[in-house]
Enzyme design. Structure first.
Site, short mmCIF file in Angstrom:
data_model
loop_
_atom_site.label_atom_id
_atom_site.label_comp_id
_atom_site.label_asym_id
_atom_site.label_seq_id
_atom_site.Cartn_x
_atom_site.Cartn_y
_atom_site.Cartn_z
N ARG A 101 0.88 -1.18 0.00
CA ARG A 101 0.00 0.00 0.00
C ARG A 101 0.91 1.22 0.00
O ARG A 101 1.61 1.50 0.99
CB ARG A 101 -0.90 0.01 1.23
CG ARG A 101 -1.56 1.35 1.44
CD ARG A 101 -2.68 1.34 2.45
NE ARG A 101 -3.86 0.69 1.92
CZ ARG A 101 -5.09 0.85 2.40
NH1 ARG A 101 -5.29 1.64 3.42
NH2 ARG A 101 -6.12 0.24 1.86
N HIS A 128 -7.13 0.73 -6.66
CA HIS A 128 -7.39 -0.12 -5.48
C HIS A 128 -8.10 -1.40 -5.94
O HIS A 128 -9.27 -1.63 -5.64
CB HIS A 128 -8.24 0.64 -4.47
CG HIS A 128 -8.21 0.07 -3.08
ND1 HIS A 128 -7.45 -1.03 -2.73
CD2 HIS A 128 -8.87 0.44 -1.93
CE1 HIS A 128 -7.62 -1.29 -1.45
NE2 HIS A 128 -8.48 -0.42 -0.95
N GLN A 131 -10.03 -3.74 -3.55
CA GLN A 131 -11.35 -3.22 -3.21
C GLN A 131 -12.36 -3.60 -4.30
O GLN A 131 -13.49 -4.01 -4.00
CB GLN A 131 -11.29 -1.70 -3.04
CG GLN A 131 -12.59 -1.08 -2.61
CD GLN A 131 -12.99 -1.48 -1.20
OE1 GLN A 131 -12.20 -1.34 -0.27
NE2 GLN A 131 -14.19 -2.01 -1.02
N ASP A 219 -17.01 7.38 -1.87
CA ASP A 219 -15.73 7.25 -1.17
C ASP A 219 -15.42 8.60 -0.55
O ASP A 219 -16.04 9.62 -0.91
CB ASP A 219 -14.65 6.82 -2.19
CG ASP A 219 -13.26 6.62 -1.58
OD1 ASP A 219 -13.15 6.49 -0.34
OD2 ASP A 219 -12.28 6.60 -2.35
N CYS A 257 -16.29 2.07 0.39
CA CYS A 257 -15.13 1.23 0.66
C CYS A 257 -14.69 1.31 2.12
O CYS A 257 -14.04 0.40 2.61
CB CYS A 257 -13.98 1.62 -0.26
SG CYS A 257 -13.56 3.37 -0.14
N ARG A 285 -13.92 -8.18 1.70
CA ARG A 285 -12.48 -7.99 1.44
C ARG A 285 -11.73 -9.27 1.78
O ARG A 285 -10.82 -9.68 1.06
CB ARG A 285 -11.93 -6.81 2.28
CG ARG A 285 -12.46 -5.44 1.88
CD ARG A 285 -11.97 -5.00 0.52
NE ARG A 285 -10.53 -5.04 0.39
CZ ARG A 285 -9.70 -4.06 0.80
NH1 ARG A 285 -10.20 -2.96 1.33
NH2 ARG A 285 -8.39 -4.17 0.65
N1 CP Z 1 -11.19 0.13 2.08
C1 CP Z 1 -9.94 0.02 2.55
O1 CP Z 1 -8.98 -0.25 1.83
O2 CP Z 1 -9.85 0.22 3.91
P1 CP Z 1 -8.51 0.38 4.73
O3 CP Z 1 -7.91 1.71 4.38
O4 CP Z 1 -8.95 0.31 6.18
O5 CP Z 1 -7.58 -0.75 4.39
N1 NVA Z 2 -9.75 7.09 -1.63
C1 NVA Z 2 -9.40 6.61 -0.31
C2 NVA Z 2 -9.60 5.14 -0.22
C3 NVA Z 2 -9.29 4.53 1.11
C4 NVA Z 2 -9.48 3.04 1.15
C5 NVA Z 2 -7.98 7.00 -0.01
O1 NVA Z 2 -7.14 6.89 -0.91
O2 NVA Z 2 -7.68 7.40 1.11
#
Ligand code: CP
Ligand code: NVA
Length: 300
Positions: A101, A128, A131, A219, A257, A285
């Site tokens: 990540r 993502h 997701q 989101d 999400c 997930r």
């Molecule tokens: N939706 C998602 O990726 O959540 P987190 O940021 O908690 O991993």
């Molecule tokens: N768009 C959000 C998604 C988090 C899972 C971010 O990037 O923070």
């Protein structure tokens, strides 16, 4: 060497592989599949915080008989100047698969270029795909497939929305998007969806998009790493909140999400109301990523 089994965005899978992973996820979820990978290890690199991604991958590896190692920004030499390329090469000698990540999608490509194990995108600023796997699984379960299901994306045109656009095109899901001026999806993403035969419909207003829809998905407006843009984005996203007024004449189910910022992109009433799929979506997930891990570890 880049690995053909990398999962950097959803279209690294063929449509057949995507459908197979969704089927595997359902089988695992129902207890109809007992595939195990003893002694296999997942390395998990995190530059940003996470609840769902971290816990679902770690739990998923445990349930598959393997092990996962959390590697946060302060835990390894990567956060202290060691290059991504060296980290990728070294990880390849220890673990069987790596999930990362990161902020910059190019950094993920750099890891993939130097790892000879599968690399999974656990979220970048651009994409993502994990997701999207869970999102598609949730829609497929709720509506018994993707035929005649109308999904609306309201909000920012970045990571979660962009992978959903491509994933929807892969499975033939009818998707409408509505994004504020200046916060649309990348042109390349829309072109990828068009090349797959199903570009999203672009709506002018949230109300127009929601009319007749089965799912309304949003989101956060301020993604991780965008905190200094807060005032500008709050102004730009005014009128894009998913709330009871928007859904007054709609029986659409709501997806998010998570994490949600109540009072910004969504209200508490809608998020925790009766027309919500978010908790099933969050649980999925785990099942979707176990399906992905089975696909990747079976080949390596
Ligand atoms: N939706 C998602 O990726 O959540 P987190 O940021 O908690 O991993
Ligand atoms: N768009 C959000 C998604 C988090 C899972 C971010 O990037 O923070």
């Amino acid at each position: 060497m880049p690995n053909s089994n990398d999962f950097l965005d959803i279209d690294d899978l063929t449509t057949a592989e995507l459908q197979s992973i969704l089927g595997q996820a359902t089988a695992l979820k129902r207890g109809n599949d007992d595939t195990q990978f003893p002694n296999r290890t997942l390395g998990m690199l995190f530059e940003k915080p996470s609840t769902r991604t971290r816990i679902s991958f770690e739990t998923g590896m445990t349930e598959l008989g393997g092990h996962a190692i959390f590697l946060g920004p302060d835990d390894i030499q990567l956060g202290h100047g060691e290059p991504l390329s060296d980290t990728a090469r070294v990880l390849s000698g220890y673990v069987d698969v790596v999930m990362a990540r990161l902020f910059d999608h190019d950094d993920l490509l750099e890891i993939a270029a130097h790892a000879d194990i599968p690399v999974i995108n656990g979220l970048t600023d651009d994409a993502h795909p994990c997701q999207t796997l869970a999102d598609l699984l949730t829609i497929k379960e709720e509506f018994d497939g993707f035929d005649d299901v109308q999904v609306v994306w309201i909000g920012d045109g970045n990571n979660v929305g962009q992978s959903l656009v491509i994933g929807a095109a892969m499975v033939g899901l009818d998707l409408t998007i509505v994004t504020p001026p200046g916060y649309g999806m990348d042109q390349s993403v829309l072109e990828q969806a068009a090349a797959l035969g199903q570009p999203p419909t672009v709506a002018d207003t949230p109300a127009a998009a929601v009319n007749g829809s089965d799912v309304v998905y949003t989101d956060v407006w301020i993604s991780m790493g965008q905190e200094e843009q807060r005032d500008k984005k709050l102004a730009a996203f005014e009128g894009y909140q998913v709330n009871e007024s928007l859904l007054a004449d709609s029986d659409a189910q709501v997806m998010h999400c998570l994490p949600a910022h109540r009072g910004e992109e969504i209200t508490d009433e809608v998020l925790t109301g009766t027309q919500t799929l978010v908790w099933e979506q969050a649980e999925n997930r785990l099942h979707a990523q176990k399906g992905l891990l089975v696909e990747l570890l079976s080949k390596n």
